[in-house]
Design a protein around this motif. Structure first.
Motif, PDB file in Angstrom:
ATOM      1  N   THR A  63      -1.887  -1.634   1.102  1.00 22.56           N
ATOM      2  CA  THR A  63      -0.640  -0.888   0.977  1.00 22.56           C
ATOM      3  C   THR A  63      -0.794   0.241  -0.038  1.00 22.56           C
ATOM      4  N   ARG A  64      -1.430  -0.086  -1.155  1.00 24.33           N
ATOM      5  CA  ARG A  64      -1.591   0.940  -2.189  1.00 24.33           C
ATOM      6  C   ARG A  64      -2.480   2.079  -1.695  1.00 24.33           C
ATOM      7  N   VAL A  65      -3.588   1.696  -1.040  1.00 18.94           N
ATOM      8  CA  VAL A  65      -4.505   2.734  -0.553  1.00 18.94           C
ATOM      9  C   VAL A  65      -3.804   3.635   0.457  1.00 18.94           C
ATOM     10  N   SER A  66      -3.124   3.032   1.427  1.00 15.72           N
ATOM     11  CA  SER A  66      -2.538   3.864   2.478  1.00 15.72           C
ATOM     12  C   SER A  66      -1.337   4.641   1.950  1.00 15.72           C
ATOM     13  N   ARG A  67      -0.627   4.085   0.948  1.00 16.04           N
ATOM     14  CA  ARG A  67       0.491   4.833   0.366  1.00 16.04           C
ATOM     15  C   ARG A  67      -0.030   6.111  -0.291  1.00 16.04           C
ATOM     16  N   ALA A  68      -1.157   5.981  -1.009  1.00 16.77           N
ATOM     17  CA  ALA A  68      -1.709   7.143  -1.695  1.00 16.77           C
ATOM     18  C   ALA A  68      -2.042   8.244  -0.689  1.00 16.77           C
ATOM     19  N   ILE A  69      -2.640   7.874   0.424  1.00 17.88           N
ATOM     20  CA  ILE A  69      -3.008   8.886   1.423  1.00 17.88           C
ATOM     21  C   ILE A  69      -1.741   9.438   2.074  1.00 17.88           C
ATOM     22  N   SER A  70      -0.821   8.541   2.371  1.00 15.95           N
ATOM     23  CA  SER A  70       0.413   8.954   3.031  1.00 15.95           C
ATOM     24  C   SER A  70       1.204   9.932   2.166  1.00 15.95           C
ATOM     25  N   LEU A  71       1.206   9.695   0.848  1.00 16.05           N
ATOM     26  CA  LEU A  71       1.892  10.620  -0.067  1.00 16.05           C
ATOM     27  C   LEU A  71       1.312  12.018   0.072  1.00 16.05           C
ATOM     28  N   ALA A  72      -0.028  12.084   0.098  1.00 18.37           N
ATOM     29  CA  ALA A  72      -0.680  13.390   0.188  1.00 18.37           C
ATOM     30  C   ALA A  72      -0.416  14.032   1.550  1.00 18.37           C
ATOM     31  N   ILE A  73      -0.511  13.232   2.607  1.00 18.81           N
ATOM     32  CA  ILE A  73      -0.336  13.774   3.960  1.00 18.81           C
ATOM     33  C   ILE A  73       1.112  14.259   4.149  1.00 18.81           C
ATOM     34  N   SER A  74       2.059  13.497   3.596  1.00 15.60           N
ATOM     35  CA  SER A  74       3.470  13.857   3.798  1.00 15.60           C
ATOM     36  C   SER A  74       3.809  15.214   3.185  1.00 15.60           C
ATOM     37  N   GLN A  75       3.022  15.637   2.203  1.00 19.32           N
ATOM     38  CA  GLN A  75       3.275  16.940   1.574  1.00 19.32           C
ATOM     39  C   GLN A  75       2.665  18.078   2.378  1.00 19.32           C
ATOM     40  N   ARG A  76       1.829  17.732   3.359  1.00 17.24           N
ATOM     41  CA  ARG A  76       1.115  18.789   4.067  1.00 17.24           C
ATOM     42  C   ARG A  76       2.078  19.563   4.956  1.00 17.24           C
ATOM     43  N   GLU A  77       1.675  20.804   5.217  1.00 20.53           N
ATOM     44  CA  GLU A  77       2.592  21.695   5.907  1.00 20.53           C
ATOM     45  C   GLU A  77       2.861  21.252   7.342  1.00 20.53           C
ATOM     46  N   PHE A  78       1.905  20.579   7.966  1.00 18.45           N
ATOM     47  CA  PHE A  78       2.150  20.223   9.370  1.00 18.45           C
ATOM     48  C   PHE A  78       3.253  19.183   9.506  1.00 18.45           C
ATOM     49  N   VAL A  79       3.473  18.411   8.436  1.00 18.12           N
ATOM     50  CA  VAL A  79       4.590  17.469   8.476  1.00 18.12           C
ATOM     51  C   VAL A  79       5.910  18.241   8.386  1.00 18.12           C
ATOM     52  N   LEU A  80       5.929  19.228   7.482  1.00 17.14           N
ATOM     53  CA  LEU A  80       7.106  20.086   7.374  1.00 17.14           C
ATOM     54  C   LEU A  80       7.335  20.835   8.683  1.00 17.14           C
TER      55      LEU A  80
END
Lengths: 338, 370
Positions: A214-231
């Motif tokens: 959970t911790r590992v994937s949360r860390a990646i998810s935090l970074a990915i969620s900030q990426r422009e393609f999510v926006l």
């Protein structure tokens, strides 16, 4: 003169110089300039080719362990011992009352053609017991990875994306589990149950490995969620759930899968420790840990019986780490290139 | 909306502040404008002047939980400020869409471009898989991607930057938005590709009769393409005018400074590019008077104390916020007084220091002022 032997291509080009002149260069300048090509993904043999030698050896070892474990299990469950492998629990020195034969083996034998790695204190075939022990490690590590990737990966991706109160609640729970010494919690959980089946051990270890994932994937998810393609996905009106499954999780998955290999190494050690303490799968089912524990008593008579399961355990852990690190590096490079 | 002159987008006194532990960042601080259907508004300003936050606020895309938005955005008769993300989602894609700055990061690297195009088409418009694919390929062709059938199955990393930006535009256009926000769509691209992408945007806007808001830091980008230009500084609009008026009769010293910093092909070789001395102000503790005063070659005592309001210029539709506007008698007097007094940013703007001193000295002096 010597240049002509550089590559077969050069030789061929020289021999058919007339038509080879206009041939385009073999290497494509860049993938971006070449339309109409099928999307290329690295195929398994290409990944294998890219591995350094040590990683290659590790991968081969892991394949051997998995194959051996499955072979042993098939022999026991499907073919009823018909495949050429010794019965892991047959005490080969026993008197057979039906045939009147004395056993073919004796305790603590040295390696021979009939017992490749010798026999243990009860004259059981060590090679066969190691293969069967590999099955236990395989199932426990596989279940733990499955629980970790599916439950931990999903939870981590979710909280890294939605943030807010959901994240606080879930991560607090995860931290509580993480704060508890894992091995002690395992001992406590395992000792509650009277019958310690392989399924039970696998599930307990699996549940306990969720927090790390959970911790590992949360860390990646935090970074990915900030990426422009999510926006960008939000800006065209994509539903949050679709964003989670289509944009976030596909990007979290490679790293989590690579982590699963490294985590599996840890799980193999944990299961070995439990076995050594006699708290893993019940005897007479062999595991690498309980083999070490049993052979420990006769270490002065035959050190090899401690050595073989220890070797299998350490080589497997080393191999999992090597291969896991390789994949982590590979995905890290790919991420930074984007 | 039969009347073409009814504004499709009315923004009134829009403010977006971000609450931080060290204070309130006033990223957008009271911006108003109206935009008619089919027109293009160019929003120009330096990095940190609030233009990106402005466009994201209008679209309701500020996800940060510490963002405080006030004021009003009326789109097609509907108030948008205060709508929930769920309500805004009805508008995203079909009514409003956005093209982002960096095509390298605004496409999902692990999903084929075809699926990125068709997925929300199918979700929004309920088209079948085949129909969506056919219209996606048509869309790729309309944004001038060669061999769209093959490109449909490509991953983003198999395309060049310009091509990815074309795909981003196609994604934004897929559900037929009526307002398109282009947030520095060409900043990450090289100059020749910039030109193509801007032409493509302009062409798509004409064909689809879209309203477009083109955000950029480059006055040169909006010069030939926007109907109206709004110059932003420190979260405020400092000058608004139609494009031709702005270039012929700019009033605000900041607009003038931006204009001077466009390289001109007519200049002799090795002409130093005129830069604006200093940096944009701290948006948490902005200077009390005019926000541009510390960097302004015209600045007087009054500018540092009293903040100028947006006032109308003689030309229709032209307004600016300055006490000593460019081209006026007062402005000229202020400039000459500053020049005589040796105010560093005035000397830098006049180009006098370049001959004698290194420009970094001026920059250092100007930073002290800031």
């Amino acid at each position: 003169m010597s240049e002509t032997f550089d590559t077969p291509d050069v030789q061929r080009a020289e021999s058919t110089a007339t038509q080879a002149v206009i041939e385009p260069p073999a290497a494509e300048p860049a993938s971006t300039t070449k339309p109409g090509e099928k999307p290329r993904r690295a195929r398994p043999h290409e990944i294998f080719r890219d591995m350094p030698l040590l990683v290659k050896i590790s991968a081969v070892w892991l394949i051997l362990v998995v194959f051996g474990a499955i072979y042993a299990k098939l022999d026991q469950s499907v073919f009823g011992g018909a495949l050429p492998l010794q019965d892991p629990n047959l005490q080969t020195n026993n008197f057979n009352s039906e045939t009147g034969d004395f056993g073919t083996g004796e305790p603590l034998e040295s390696p021979s053609t009939s017992h490749w790695l010798g026999t243990d204190a009860l004259a059981r075939d060590t090679f066969s017991r190691i293969l069967h022990g590999g099955w236990v490690s395989l199932i426990v590590a596989g279940t733990a990875a499955g629980f970790g990737v599916i439950v931990g990966g999903l939870l981590g991706s979710l909280v890294g994306f939605v943030r807010g109160r959901t994240e606080n609640v879930i991560m607090s729970l995860i931290d509580v589990i993480l704060a508890f010494p894992a091995l002690i919690l395992l001992l406590a959980l395992v000792s509650i149950f009277e019958v310690r089946s392989l399924a039970l051990i696998s599930i307990v270890i699996g549940v306990l490995s969720i927090p790390a994932y959970t911790r590992v994937s949360r860390a990646i998810s935090l970074a990915i969620s900030q990426r422009e393609f999510v926006l960008a996905a939000r800006a065209i009106g994509t539903k949050p759930r679709t964003i989670l499954f289509r944009e976030i999780i596909p990007n979290v998955l490679p790293t989590v899968l690579a982590y699963a290999l490294v985590a599996a190494a840890f799980v193999v050690v944990v299961e070995g420790s439990l076995s050594f303490l006699g708290l893993s799968v019940q005897l007479p089912q062999s595991t690498w840990g309980n083999m070490i524990n049993q052979a420990r008593r006769d270490i002065r008579l035959n050190i090899a019986q401690v050595f073989w399961p220890s070797l299998a355990l350490s080589l497997t852990v080393l191999a999992l780490n090597q291969v896991g690190d390789f994949f982590q590096r590979r995905f890290a490079v790919r991420d930074s290139a984007l | 909306m039969a009347d073409a002159h009814t504004p499709v987008l009315v923004v009134d006194d829009l403010r977006t502040h971000f609450e931080l532990p060290i204070g309130m960042v006033k990223a957008v601080d009271g911006v108003s404008f109206e935009l008619e259907r089919g027109k293009t508004l160019g929003v120009v300003g330096e990095s940190g002047s609030g233009k990106t936050v402005l466009s994201r606020t209008i679209m309701g895309l500020n996800i940060a939980s510490n963002a405080r938005t006030s004021g009003s955005v009326v789109y097609d008769g509907r108030e948008l400020v205060g709508l929930t993300p769920g309500e805004m989602r009805q508008l995203w894609g079909t009514e409003m869409a956005m093209v982002f700055q960096d095509p390298m990061t605004s496409l999902n690297p692990v999903v084929k471009v075809g699926r990125q195009l068709t997925e929300h088409m199918r979700a929004h418009l309920g088209t079948s898989k085949q129909e969506a694919k056919a219209s996606a390929i048509e869309l790729l062709r309309s944004v001038r991607i060669p061999e769209p059938e093959e490109r449909f199955n490509n991953f983003p990393h198999e395309m060049s930057g310009g091509m990815r930006q074309r795909v981003c535009i196609a994604v934004a256009l897929a559900c037929g938005p009526k307002v398109l926000f282009a947030d520095e769509p060409t900043t990450a691209l090289d100059v020749t590709v910039q030109h193509q992408i801007l032409n493509l945007l302009a062409q798509q806007q004409r064909e689809r009769y879209m309203t477009m808001i083109l955000v950029t830091h480059d006055l040169g980008v909006v010069a030939g393409r926007a109907d109206e230009i709004m110059v932003m500084y420190a979260g405020k609009a400092v000058e608004k005018a139609s494009t031709s008026t702005l270039f012929s009769a700019m009033r605000h010293p900041y607009t003038e400074a931006l204009f001077r910093s466009i390289p001109k092909t007519g200049n002799p070789k090795h002409t130093r590019l005129t830069a604006i001395a200093g940096r944009p102000p701290d948006l948490i503790h902005p200077p009390p008077g005019c926000k541009f005063a510390p960097r302004c070659p015209y600045a007087q005592e009054r500018c540092r104390e009293e903040e100028p309001e947006l006032q109308a210029a003689p030309e229709p539709g032209h307004s600016f916020a300055c006490h000593y506007p460019v081209g006026s008698e007062a402005g000229k007097a202020a400039y000459e007084a500053n020049l005589a007094a040796g105010v560093p940013q005035t000397l830098a703007a006049a180009g006098q220091v370049q001959a004698t001193e290194d420009l970094s000295v001026v920059a250092a002096a100007a930073e002290e002022v800031v």
